[in-house]
Design an enzyme around this catalytic site. Structure first.
Site, short mmCIF file in Angstrom:
data_model
loop_
_atom_site.label_atom_id
_atom_site.label_comp_id
_atom_site.label_asym_id
_atom_site.label_seq_id
_atom_site.Cartn_x
_atom_site.Cartn_y
_atom_site.Cartn_z
N ASP A 9 0.86 -1.47 -0.07
CA ASP A 9 0.11 0.06 0.11
C ASP A 9 0.63 1.29 -0.13
O ASP A 9 2.07 1.18 0.16
CB ASP A 9 -1.02 0.14 1.20
CG ASP A 9 -0.24 -0.02 2.53
OD1 ASP A 9 0.73 -0.75 2.62
OD2 ASP A 9 -0.53 0.69 3.68
N GLU B 84 0.09 -1.44 5.64
CA GLU B 84 1.24 -0.98 6.50
C GLU B 84 1.03 0.32 6.97
O GLU B 84 1.07 0.68 8.16
CB GLU B 84 2.45 -1.04 5.71
CG GLU B 84 4.02 -0.82 6.48
CD GLU B 84 4.38 0.47 6.58
OE1 GLU B 84 5.16 0.80 7.62
OE2 GLU B 84 3.77 1.58 5.95
N GLU B 85 0.59 1.29 6.11
CA GLU B 85 0.52 2.68 6.34
C GLU B 85 -0.76 3.21 7.33
O GLU B 85 -0.55 4.24 7.63
CB GLU B 85 0.12 3.32 5.09
CG GLU B 85 1.56 3.41 4.08
CD GLU B 85 2.65 3.95 4.33
OE1 GLU B 85 2.73 4.72 5.42
OE2 GLU B 85 3.75 4.20 3.59
#
Length: 482
Positions: free
Chosen positions: A78, A145-146
């Site tokens: 992502d 992840e973000e």
């Protein structure tokens, strides 16, 4: 021909351009995940795609490397999706538009996604090659992840044989990262009560800030648009009586917000005083942030809203302003162990106000677990004392620095032989997935590297072309060194 077709290494930039054409916002990684599955099938590689859309691709060792320990290569699918106010790209359906500016790749009006698209490109180029020497490779691409490292938290890696992990989510060439902060997201909600009011409707906007990554750039002293707006509202409350109608600033809790906007209602006769106060605040903050955010602008316009207009009542307006300004933000403590390293911080990345509640969304980071816990408890106490509630999510551990790391020593040795100088070994305040993966794979020895990038998580994000090439050569040398 693609925009990057003349760049070297061709195989890396070819994959980077391909993945840049695929939407991959956090929680919307399905298309890029399926692309990786199709890639693995095309190259006859073992591939696992889980329900979260995490990907694991395995490639056996090349001839002569069968007895070497496997290496895990890891990055995330992502990207942070930010765009300028005039950009028409829809991140749910559109890819980004790449462009070249000297030694840098940028995107037209959006974030570039070099964080962490370059990791995907590096890994795919290695997996596709028939000439690169390497031990068994176990490539992990995680999702979300973000927004809290949810992919790394939920992935099953029990089938992996490797205990050496090369994370490719760093942004400065010549640095071997060996530790990072842990973190969590926390959403604070304050119920509000609305009434219909008479008066003039004004929109105040703070814009022109540089923003940035709330881990990598929190120490640079850049302004947070939501915090500045809170300051404006306090100053206005000293001189005029108003009601809040809406408040919106930022779109990602881990990005320092570049803009913020409020709509309020007040008596027509007080508009001149509002203009006077805003002009004074503009002078003050232009001076205070002359170095870090020289283009800050405060703008005011009168809205032609139908009356009576629905607004927060007096009590809710006061509580909302207090709620915003009482909460901590920014650096809380610096590390006593590592000079210049931020130990604990938080970033008010998203602020939303509607007719039911005010929402403050923070990214909290700390390299000390107990300090992170204490800060979360402090925020919770303040929110509840003011009549609000909190929701904590995406809690992930710090990646603790290992004094003895055979893999780090090996890769550092390769770097020194190539460049005739040792790499810088350090820990960072930003969060990486190494800590979560180390918790799933006992004995995991991790390092993180990457090419030079600037202004990640902003529309000014840049990826160095020459650095990407040098890091590619470094990675290949590290893989083939026994």
């Amino acid at each position: 021909m693609g925009v990057l077709s003349n760049l070297e290494p061709k195989e890396v930039f070819s994959y980077f351009e391909e993945i840049s054409s695929i939407p991959r916002a956090s929680y919307h990684e399905g298309k890029i995940s399926d692309y990786c599955v199709a890639f693995a099938k095309k190259h006859n590689l073992e591939c696992i795609q889980d329900e979260l859309k995490n990907i694991i691709i395995i490639k056996e060792a090349t001839s002569g490397y069968e007895q070497e320990e496997p290496i895990i290569i890891q990055g995330h699918l992502d990207m942070v999706c930010e765009k300028t106010s005039d950009c028409t790209i829809d991140f749910d359906t559109d890819g980004i538009k790449l462009q070249i500016e000297g030694d840098y790749i940028t995107a037209d009006g959006t974030t570039l996604g070099g964080d962490d698209g370059i990791a995907i490109a590096y890994a795919l180029a290695i997996l596709a090659s028939d000439t690169i020497a390497h031990p068994r490779l176990e490539v992990i691409f995680t999702v979300s992840e973000e927004v809290g490292m949810e992919g790394a938290s939920g992935i099953d890696v029990s089938m992996l044989k490797g205990r050496r992990l090369l994370n490719l989510d760093s942004e400065e060439e010549g640095f071997l990262l060996a530790g990072c902060a842990g973190g969590a997201g926390i959403k604070c909600r304050l119920p509000v009560h609305c009434v219909s009011t008479q008066g003039s409707v004004l929109e105040i906007e703070v814009s022109g800030l540089n923003g940035g990554h709330s881990g990598v750039e929190i120490h640079k002293g850049r302004a947070n648009a939501n915090i500045l707006m809170g300051r404006i509202l306090i100053q206005l409350a000293k001189h005029v009586t108003y009601h809040l109608a809406s408040f919106a600033g930022g779109s990602k809790d881990n990005a320092i917000p570049r803009g913020s906007k409020v709509i309020l209602c007040l008596a027509e006769k007080e508009i001149s005083k509002v203009k006077e106060v805003l002009e004074e605040i503009q002078r003050d903050i232009s001076n205070e942030y002359a170095v870090t955010d020289k283009d800050i602008r405060i703008s005011l316009k009168q809205e032609d809203a139908p009356l009576p207009f629905k607004m927060l009542d007096k009590d809710s307006t006061q509580k909302a302003i207090l709620f915003l300004n009482a909460m901590p933000n920014g650096i809380q403590t610096m590390s006593a162990d590592v000079e210049g390293l931020v130990e604990t911080s938080l970033n008010l990345g998203i602020l939303e106000l509607n007719y039911e509640e005010m929402l403050l969304s923070y990214a909290v980071r700390s390299s000390v677990g107990s300090a992170k816990k204490a800060l979360l408890e402090k925020i919770t106490y303040l929110a509840e004392a003011l009549g609000g509630s909190v929701e904590i999510s995406g809690d992930y551990p710090a990646w603790e620095y290992k004094r003895n790391s055979a893999f780090r020593e090996k890769v550092a040795s390769v770097y020194e032989k190539m460049y005739k100088k040792p790499p810088v070994i350090q820990a960072i305040h930003a969060g990486l997935e190494c800590g979560l993966l180390a918790g799933k794979l006992p004995g995991l020895d991790c390092i993180s590297i990457g090419p030079d990038m600037q202004d990640v998580h902003t529309t000014e994000e840049k990826l160095s072309i020459s650095s990407t090439k040098r890091v590619w050569e470094f990675i290949l040398e590290a893989l083939k060194t026994k």
